[in-house]
Motif scaffolding. Structure first.
Motif, PDB file in Angstrom:
ATOM      1  N   GLY A 198       0.679  -1.364  -0.145  1.00 28.56           N
ATOM      2  CA  GLY A 198      -0.108  -0.252  -0.490  1.00 28.56           C
ATOM      3  C   GLY A 198       0.946   1.801  -0.126  1.00 28.56           C
ATOM      4  O   GLY A 198       1.811   1.411  -0.666  1.00 28.56           O
ATOM      5  N   LEU A 199       0.590   2.114   0.724  1.00 29.83           N
ATOM      6  CA  LEU A 199       1.269   3.382   0.705  1.00 29.83           C
ATOM      7  C   LEU A 199       3.083   2.960   1.328  1.00 29.83           C
ATOM      8  O   LEU A 199       2.657   3.234   2.838  1.00 29.83           O
ATOM      9  N   SER A 200       3.942   3.015   0.817  1.00 29.36           N
ATOM     10  CA  SER A 200       5.533   2.907   0.517  1.00 29.36           C
ATOM     11  C   SER A 200       5.667   3.976   1.802  1.00 29.36           C
ATOM     12  O   SER A 200       6.570   3.582   2.678  1.00 29.36           O
ATOM     13  N   ASP A 201       5.222   5.534   1.275  1.00 24.92           N
ATOM     14  CA  ASP A 201       6.562   6.281   1.720  1.00 24.92           C
ATOM     15  C   ASP A 201       5.732   7.429   1.329  1.00 24.92           C
ATOM     16  O   ASP A 201       4.430   7.940  -0.141  1.00 24.92           O
ATOM     17  N   ILE A 202       6.503   9.280   1.877  1.00 28.69           N
ATOM     18  CA  ILE A 202       5.077   9.905   1.839  1.00 28.69           C
ATOM     19  C   ILE A 202       6.915  11.271   1.232  1.00 28.69           C
ATOM     20  O   ILE A 202       7.518  11.034   2.496  1.00 28.69           O
ATOM     21  N   ILE A 203       6.765  11.325   0.534  1.00 27.43           N
ATOM     22  CA  ILE A 203       8.540  12.173   0.584  1.00 27.43           C
ATOM     23  C   ILE A 203       7.431  13.730   0.520  1.00 27.43           C
ATOM     24  O   ILE A 203       6.232  14.169  -0.284  1.00 27.43           O
ATOM     25  N   PHE A 204       7.790  14.728   1.639  1.00 26.19           N
ATOM     26  CA  PHE A 204       7.432  15.719   1.824  1.00 26.19           C
ATOM     27  C   PHE A 204       8.291  17.126   1.287  1.00 26.19           C
ATOM     28  O   PHE A 204       7.753  17.800   0.679  1.00 26.19           O
ATOM     29  N   SER A 205       9.578  16.634   0.373  1.00 30.53           N
ATOM     30  CA  SER A 205      10.323  17.699  -0.539  1.00 30.53           C
ATOM     31  C   SER A 205      11.646  16.810  -1.501  1.00 30.53           C
ATOM     32  O   SER A 205      12.318  15.677  -0.595  1.00 30.53           O
ATOM     33  N   VAL A 206      11.498  16.782  -2.493  1.00 25.92           N
ATOM     34  CA  VAL A 206      12.473  15.329  -3.385  1.00 25.92           C
ATOM     35  C   VAL A 206      13.270  16.014  -3.344  1.00 25.92           C
ATOM     36  O   VAL A 206      13.419  17.118  -4.112  1.00 25.92           O
ATOM     37  N   ASP A 207      14.212  15.442  -3.249  1.00 25.03           N
ATOM     38  CA  ASP A 207      15.142  15.543  -3.351  1.00 25.03           C
ATOM     39  C   ASP A 207      16.140  15.557  -4.273  1.00 25.03           C
ATOM     40  O   ASP A 207      15.728  14.981  -4.866  1.00 25.03           O
ATOM     41  N   GLY A 208      17.257  16.697  -4.137  1.00 26.51           N
ATOM     42  CA  GLY A 208      17.369  17.160  -6.043  1.00 26.51           C
ATOM     43  C   GLY A 208      17.532  18.618  -6.339  1.00 26.51           C
ATOM     44  O   GLY A 208      17.046  18.970  -6.224  1.00 26.51           O
ATOM     45  N   SER A 209      19.086  19.104  -6.323  1.00 28.83           N
ATOM     46  CA  SER A 209      18.982  20.630  -7.263  1.00 28.83           C
ATOM     47  C   SER A 209      18.977  20.353  -8.237  1.00 28.83           C
ATOM     48  O   SER A 209      19.154  21.681  -8.639  1.00 28.83           O
ATOM     49  N   SER A 210      18.714  19.274  -9.240  1.00 27.44           N
ATOM     50  CA  SER A 210      18.758  19.550 -10.772  1.00 27.44           C
ATOM     51  C   SER A 210      17.174  18.839 -11.368  1.00 27.44           C
ATOM     52  O   SER A 210      16.893  18.293 -10.336  1.00 27.44           O
ATOM     53  N   GLU A 211      16.685  18.871 -11.881  1.00 20.42           N
ATOM     54  CA  GLU A 211      15.295  17.960 -12.365  1.00 20.42           C
ATOM     55  C   GLU A 211      14.976  16.632 -12.768  1.00 20.42           C
ATOM     56  O   GLU A 211      15.334  15.896 -12.119  1.00 20.42           O
ATOM     57  N   LEU A 212      16.887  16.614 -13.539  1.00 17.40           N
ATOM     58  CA  LEU A 212      17.718  14.836 -13.511  1.00 17.40           C
ATOM     59  C   LEU A 212      17.797  14.408 -11.721  1.00 17.40           C
ATOM     60  O   LEU A 212      17.556  13.166 -12.014  1.00 17.40           O
ATOM     61  N   ASP A 213      18.034  15.077 -10.845  1.00 17.91           N
ATOM     62  CA  ASP A 213      18.676  14.662  -9.444  1.00 17.91           C
ATOM     63  C   ASP A 213      17.302  14.300  -8.906  1.00 17.91           C
ATOM     64  O   ASP A 213      16.780  13.360  -8.094  1.00 17.91           O
ATOM     65  N   LYS A 214      16.092  14.978  -8.962  1.00 17.74           N
ATOM     66  CA  LYS A 214      14.792  15.080  -8.520  1.00 17.74           C
ATOM     67  C   LYS A 214      14.107  13.155  -9.091  1.00 17.74           C
ATOM     68  O   LYS A 214      13.539  12.799  -8.261  1.00 17.74           O
ATOM     69  N   ALA A 215      14.264  13.466 -10.245  1.00 14.60           N
ATOM     70  CA  ALA A 215      13.907  11.885 -10.740  1.00 14.60           C
ATOM     71  C   ALA A 215      14.378  10.559 -10.464  1.00 14.60           C
ATOM     72  O   ALA A 215      14.061   9.882 -10.618  1.00 14.60           O
ATOM     73  N   ARG A 216      15.590  10.977  -9.871  1.00 11.48           N
ATOM     74  CA  ARG A 216      16.283  10.126  -9.593  1.00 11.48           C
ATOM     75  C   ARG A 216      15.880   9.864  -8.114  1.00 11.48           C
ATOM     76  O   ARG A 216      15.554   8.492  -8.331  1.00 11.48           O
ATOM     77  N   THR A 217      16.040  10.822  -7.387  1.00  8.36           N
ATOM     78  CA  THR A 217      14.468  10.458  -6.336  1.00  8.36           C
ATOM     79  C   THR A 217      13.712   9.953  -6.303  1.00  8.36           C
ATOM     80  O   THR A 217      13.871   8.936  -5.895  1.00  8.36           O
ATOM     81  N   LEU A 218      12.941  10.390  -7.008  1.00 10.28           N
ATOM     82  CA  LEU A 218      11.798   9.460  -7.608  1.00 10.28           C
ATOM     83  C   LEU A 218      11.316   8.420  -7.967  1.00 10.28           C
ATOM     84  O   LEU A 218      10.914   7.252  -7.627  1.00 10.28           O
ATOM     85  N   ARG A 219      13.078   7.600  -8.950  1.00 15.25           N
ATOM     86  CA  ARG A 219      12.921   5.750  -9.276  1.00 15.25           C
ATOM     87  C   ARG A 219      13.835   5.773  -8.574  1.00 15.25           C
ATOM     88  O   ARG A 219      13.200   4.152  -7.671  1.00 15.25           O
ATOM     89  N   ASP A 220      14.285   6.282  -7.553  1.00 14.71           N
ATOM     90  CA  ASP A 220      14.396   5.056  -6.539  1.00 14.71           C
ATOM     91  C   ASP A 220      13.080   4.907  -4.663  1.00 14.71           C
ATOM     92  O   ASP A 220      13.352   3.722  -4.417  1.00 14.71           O
ATOM     93  N   CYS A 221      12.628   6.100  -5.430  1.00 15.65           N
ATOM     94  CA  CYS A 221      11.404   5.873  -4.242  1.00 15.65           C
ATOM     95  C   CYS A 221      10.487   4.534  -4.821  1.00 15.65           C
ATOM     96  O   CYS A 221       9.634   3.637  -4.494  1.00 15.65           O
ATOM     97  N   TRP A 222      10.151   4.509  -6.290  1.00 16.85           N
ATOM     98  CA  TRP A 222       9.030   3.534  -7.307  1.00 16.85           C
ATOM     99  C   TRP A 222      10.311   2.202  -6.395  1.00 16.85           C
ATOM    100  O   TRP A 222       9.385   1.282  -6.955  1.00 16.85           O
TER     101      TRP A 222
END
Length: 278
Positions: free
Chosen positions: A240-264
């Protein structure tokens, strides 16, 4: 000091020459006018770029939006509204995982956003990059399981009947038990929360309030739901609900995408306790 006086004296002489030379003054005025005229397109492009970026984020989030329409309309004999958001939270409130999977998929992001917000624009950049990298089989994103799914909720939506009535606040009140569970449940013990040094107070301050007048949650906020066996990682056996991200880590769009990838994929700070660095 001599150098500064010399520089100052040079500009004083230039200014005196301009004042005493009548023919140069009209030329300077005309030059200034042309400078303003020629700079207007660049100013317009800059302003237009800011609006285009905001509009792009709103269009993107609207594409995946769960509607809050009728969240403030309670049918006879019911205690909740009939909006799409109410439908989702009813499933979550009843812990009806089969219906959630049938209606929304076995993995998905749920993003809470507001219009014309700089942090939400940054989230948009991360989500869009994550989606594009995955769909193009980029090497860093090609091994992900499932299919990209995103749902969004605009927490600043207001009622058409009364523009002082926030529709998401209505959902929050009508499904308060769901948010109470979020504030006091297992989320504080996930790998992500432990790596980020989050504790129960982080979740309480985000989802519950003694006043019961408006949801204290700040947008953007991202929830990740995973109903597959991939979510049954060591010491974190939950579907079910795995994680809640209050703020997606990353200084660039690609870094934020990598954080979302790791979450997924339940990797990185979402899949193990990372050693702290001093």
């Amino acid at each position: 000091m001599k150098i500064l006086r010399a520089i100052g004296g040079f500009f004083v002489r230039i200014w005196r020459w301009i004042k005493e030379t009548a023919w140069i003054q009209p030329l300077l005025i005309v030059g200034a006018i042309f400078a303003v005229i020629f700079s207007i397109p660049y100013i317009i492009d800059g302003v237009k770029g800011m609006f285009d970026e905001s509009d792009a984020a709103n269009k993107y989030f609207s594409k995946y939006q769960l509607s809050l329409k009728n969240a403030d309309v309670i049918p006879d004999g019911k205690t909740i509204g009939t909006s799409e958001v109410d439908e989702l939270f009813s499933c979550l409130d009843e812990n009806n995982s089969d219906e959630v999977v049938a209606s929304y998929g076995d993995r998905f992001f749920l993003a809470f956003v507001v219009k014309d917000s700089a942090p939400c624009k940054e989230l948009y950049g991360g989500l869009k990059t994550f989606q594009e990298k995955w769909s193009s089989n980029n090497a860093e994103f090609s091994n992900l399981e499932g299919k990209f799914k995103l749902y969004t909720i605009y927490t600043d939506s207001v009622s058409k009947v009364d523009d002082e009535t926030n529709l998401f606040d209505q959902v929050w009140l009508n499904h308060y038990s769901v948010f109470e569970t979020l504030s006091s449940g297992y989320l504080k013990d996930t790998f992500y929360a432990r790596n980020k040094d989050y504790n129960q107070s982080n979740y309480e301050s985000a989802f519950v309030s003694d006043k019961l007048d408006s949801c204290p949650m700040s947008a953007p906020l991202v929830m990740y739901f995973d109903y597959t066996d991939d979510n049954l990682v060591t010491n974190q056996k939950v579907k079910g609900l795995s994680d809640i991200i209050f703020s997606v880590d990353g200084s660039s769009e690609l870094d934020k995408a990598r954080t979302l990838r790791d979450c997924w994929s339940h990797t990185g700070i979402f899949g193990e306790i990372k050693p702290t660095t001093n």
